[in-house]
Design a protein around this motif. Structure first.
Motif, PDB file in Angstrom:
ATOM      1  N   ASN A   1     -42.969   6.933 -35.045  1.00  0.00           N
ATOM      2  CA  ASN A   1     -43.469   8.278 -34.750  1.00  0.00           C
ATOM      3  C   ASN A   1     -44.538   8.705 -35.740  1.00  0.00           C
ATOM      4  O   ASN A   1     -45.486   9.392 -35.361  1.00  0.00           O
TER       5      ASN A   1
ATOM      6  N   HIS B   1     -47.851   9.484 -33.965  1.00  0.00           N
ATOM      7  CA  HIS B   1     -48.134  10.923 -33.805  1.00  0.00           C
ATOM      8  C   HIS B   1     -48.474  11.617 -35.112  1.00  0.00           C
ATOM      9  O   HIS B   1     -48.992  12.726 -35.114  1.00  0.00           O
TER      10      HIS B   1
ATOM     11  N   ASP C   1     -44.400  13.149 -42.947  1.00  0.00           N
ATOM     12  CA  ASP C   1     -45.813  12.838 -42.733  1.00  0.00           C
ATOM     13  C   ASP C   1     -46.638  14.107 -42.756  1.00  0.00           C
ATOM     14  O   ASP C   1     -46.115  15.205 -42.611  1.00  0.00           O
TER      15      ASP C   1
ATOM     16  N   ALA D   1     -39.428  18.304 -27.933  1.00  0.00           N
ATOM     17  CA  ALA D   1     -39.642  16.935 -28.438  1.00  0.00           C
ATOM     18  C   ALA D   1     -38.348  16.120 -28.405  1.00  0.00           C
ATOM     19  O   ALA D   1     -38.385  14.896 -28.238  1.00  0.00           O
TER      20      ALA D   1
ATOM     21  N   SER E   1     -43.037  13.136 -24.016  1.00  0.00           N
ATOM     22  CA  SER E   1     -43.924  12.383 -24.903  1.00  0.00           C
ATOM     23  C   SER E   1     -45.350  12.871 -24.816  1.00  0.00           C
ATOM     24  O   SER E   1     -45.836  13.185 -23.728  1.00  0.00           O
ATOM     25  N   THR E   2     -46.007  12.921 -25.950  1.00  0.00           N
ATOM     26  CA  THR E   2     -47.445  13.218 -25.970  1.00  0.00           C
ATOM     27  C   THR E   2     -48.227  11.987 -26.442  1.00  0.00           C
ATOM     28  O   THR E   2     -49.346  12.108 -26.924  1.00  0.00           O
TER      29      THR E   2
ATOM     30  N   GLY F   1     -44.202   5.418 -25.962  1.00  0.00           N
ATOM     31  CA  GLY F   1     -44.423   6.659 -25.225  1.00  0.00           C
ATOM     32  C   GLY F   1     -43.410   6.932 -24.128  1.00  0.00           C
ATOM     33  O   GLY F   1     -43.676   7.709 -23.212  1.00  0.00           O
ATOM     34  N   ALA F   2     -42.249   6.295 -24.222  1.00  0.00           N
ATOM     35  CA  ALA F   2     -41.187   6.577 -23.242  1.00  0.00           C
ATOM     36  C   ALA F   2     -40.514   7.926 -23.524  1.00  0.00           C
ATOM     37  O   ALA F   2     -39.734   8.419 -22.711  1.00  0.00           O
ATOM     38  N   GLY F   3     -40.789   8.487 -24.691  1.00  0.00           N
ATOM     39  CA  GLY F   3     -40.143   9.754 -25.045  1.00  0.00           C
ATOM     40  C   GLY F   3     -38.675   9.570 -25.381  1.00  0.00           C
ATOM     41  O   GLY F   3     -37.847  10.453 -25.167  1.00  0.00           O
ATOM     42  N   MET F   4     -38.351   8.410 -25.923  1.00  0.00           N
ATOM     43  CA  MET F   4     -36.948   8.097 -26.215  1.00  0.00           C
ATOM     44  C   MET F   4     -36.654   7.942 -27.702  1.00  0.00           C
ATOM     45  O   MET F   4     -35.504   7.736 -28.088  1.00  0.00           O
ATOM     46  N   GLY F   5     -37.682   8.031 -28.546  1.00  0.00           N
ATOM     47  CA  GLY F   5     -37.478   7.791 -29.978  1.00  0.00           C
ATOM     48  C   GLY F   5     -36.555   8.806 -30.636  1.00  0.00           C
ATOM     49  O   GLY F   5     -35.552   8.447 -31.244  1.00  0.00           O
ATOM     50  N   LEU F   6     -36.884  10.083 -30.502  1.00  0.00           N
ATOM     51  CA  LEU F   6     -36.052  11.119 -31.143  1.00  0.00           C
ATOM     52  C   LEU F   6     -34.643  11.161 -30.532  1.00  0.00           C
ATOM     53  O   LEU F   6     -33.656  11.227 -31.276  1.00  0.00           O
TER      54      LEU F   6
HETATM   55  N1  LIG Z   1     -43.990  12.720 -36.747  1.00  0.00           N
HETATM   56  C1  LIG Z   1     -44.403  13.393 -35.677  1.00  0.00           C
HETATM   57  N2  LIG Z   1     -45.518  14.179 -35.746  1.00  0.00           N
HETATM   58  C2  LIG Z   1     -45.949  14.894 -34.668  1.00  0.00           C
HETATM   59  N3  LIG Z   1     -45.340  14.854 -33.456  1.00  0.00           N
HETATM   60  C3  LIG Z   1     -44.241  14.088 -33.325  1.00  0.00           C
HETATM   61  C4  LIG Z   1     -43.708  13.324 -34.421  1.00  0.00           C
HETATM   62  N4  LIG Z   1     -42.608  12.687 -33.971  1.00  0.00           N
HETATM   63  C5  LIG Z   1     -42.445  13.025 -32.691  1.00  0.00           C
HETATM   64  N5  LIG Z   1     -43.423  13.871 -32.277  1.00  0.00           N
HETATM   65  C6  LIG Z   1     -43.559  14.504 -30.956  1.00  0.00           C
HETATM   66  O1  LIG Z   1     -42.321  14.401 -30.251  1.00  0.00           O
HETATM   67  C7  LIG Z   1     -42.523  13.668 -29.039  1.00  0.00           C
HETATM   68  C8  LIG Z   1     -41.259  12.892 -28.715  1.00  0.00           C
HETATM   69  O2  LIG Z   1     -41.059  11.859 -29.694  1.00  0.00           O
HETATM   70  P1  LIG Z   1     -40.209  10.574 -29.274  1.00  0.00           P
HETATM   71  O3  LIG Z   1     -40.132   9.669 -30.437  1.00  0.00           O
HETATM   72  O4  LIG Z   1     -38.924  11.029 -28.677  1.00  0.00           O
HETATM   73  O5  LIG Z   1     -41.067   9.930 -28.083  1.00  0.00           O
HETATM   74  P2  LIG Z   1     -42.466   9.131 -28.172  1.00  0.00           P
HETATM   75  O6  LIG Z   1     -42.743   8.774 -29.593  1.00  0.00           O
HETATM   76  O7  LIG Z   1     -43.493   9.953 -27.496  1.00  0.00           O
HETATM   77  O8  LIG Z   1     -42.146   7.836 -27.321  1.00  0.00           O
HETATM   78  P3  LIG Z   1     -41.235   6.576 -27.778  1.00  0.00           P
HETATM   79  O9  LIG Z   1     -40.586   6.935 -29.070  1.00  0.00           O
HETATM   80  O10 LIG Z   1     -40.232   6.399 -26.678  1.00  0.00           O
HETATM   81  O11 LIG Z   1     -42.205   5.428 -27.896  1.00  0.00           O
HETATM   82  C9  LIG Z   1     -43.749  12.843 -29.279  1.00  0.00           C
HETATM   83  O12 LIG Z   1     -44.387  12.423 -28.097  1.00  0.00           O
HETATM   84  C10 LIG Z   1     -44.614  13.815 -30.086  1.00  0.00           C
HETATM   85  O13 LIG Z   1     -45.188  14.783 -29.249  1.00  0.00           O
END
Ligand SMILES: Nc1ncnc2c1ncn2[C@@H]1O[C@H](COP(=O)(O)OP(=O)(O)OP(=O)(O)O)[C@@H](O)[C@H]1O
Ligand SMILES: [Mg+2]
Length: 147
Positions: free
Chosen positions: A52, A56, A77, A88, A94-95, A106-111
């Motif tokens: 992330n 991002h 960061d 989020a 996901s953005t 960008g699957a929106g599954m990280g958090l």
């Molecule tokens: N460190 C960060 N700084 C700014 N925005 C963040 C950060 N971490 C997460 N985000 C925001 O939260 C959203 C969701 O994060 P998440 O990790 O769930 O999904 P993703 O990173 O978009 O996709 P994936 O993790 O599945 O590859 C991101 O798309 C972004 O908009």
């Protein structure tokens, strides 16, 4: 008392080296002798938080610390921050940029994955002020002796 504190720096947009920190963290936890299932959970969280920042965030750091009853990760960061943390946290939100999506992110599954695999998650962020993600794991029983 087994304590350890290590800090790694993370470079924004450095997809080539992205993921290396979580592999190092895995090696450290393995050498200490933590339970494999616990190591797996920590590494999933370290990887997602590291990615992330790469995707991002701005440049940042991952801080790993251990004490007798917990493993902690603090990932900071200096990027754009998260405007709506509840949004989020939703699965599928996901953005991610076109560039990141082309690489399979960008699957929106990280958090959501971090939430699922950790015992505690706290996100501190404001638009324009960067992001701090604090994650912790309980250590039950005793880990092996530290080297
Ligand atoms: N460190 C960060 N700084 C700014 N925005 C963040 C950060 N971490 C997460 N985000 C925001 O939260 C959203 C969701 O994060 P998440 O990790 O769930 O999904 P993703 O990173 O978009 O996709 P994936 O993790 O599945 O590859 C991101 O798309 C972004 O908009
Ligand atoms: Mg992510």
């Amino acid at each position: 008392m087994a304590t350890l504190s290590k800090r790694y720096s993370i470079k924004a947009k450095d997809y080539l080296r992205a993921g290396e920190i979580s592999i190092e963290v895995q090696g450290i936890l393995k050498r200490i002798g933590f339970d494999a299932q616990l190591i797996r959970r920590v590494c999933i969280c370290a990887y997602e938080a590291e990615m992330n920042v790469v995707m991002h965030g701005g440049d940042g750091t991952l801080h790993l610390f251990l004490d007798n009853d917990a493993i902690g990760l603090v990932v900071k960061d200096s990027g754009p921050g998260i405007e709506n943390i509840a949004l989020a946290m939703q699965e599928g939100y996901s953005t991610a940029s076109e560039e990141a999506r082309e690489m399979g992110f960008g699957a929106g599954m990280g958090l959501p994955n971090i939430k699922k695999n950790s015992d505690r998650l706290k996100i501190d962020s404001q638009r324009g002020r960067g992001t701090v993600v604090a994650i912790s794991f309980e250590v039950k029983g005793r880990a092996g002796e530290q080297e």
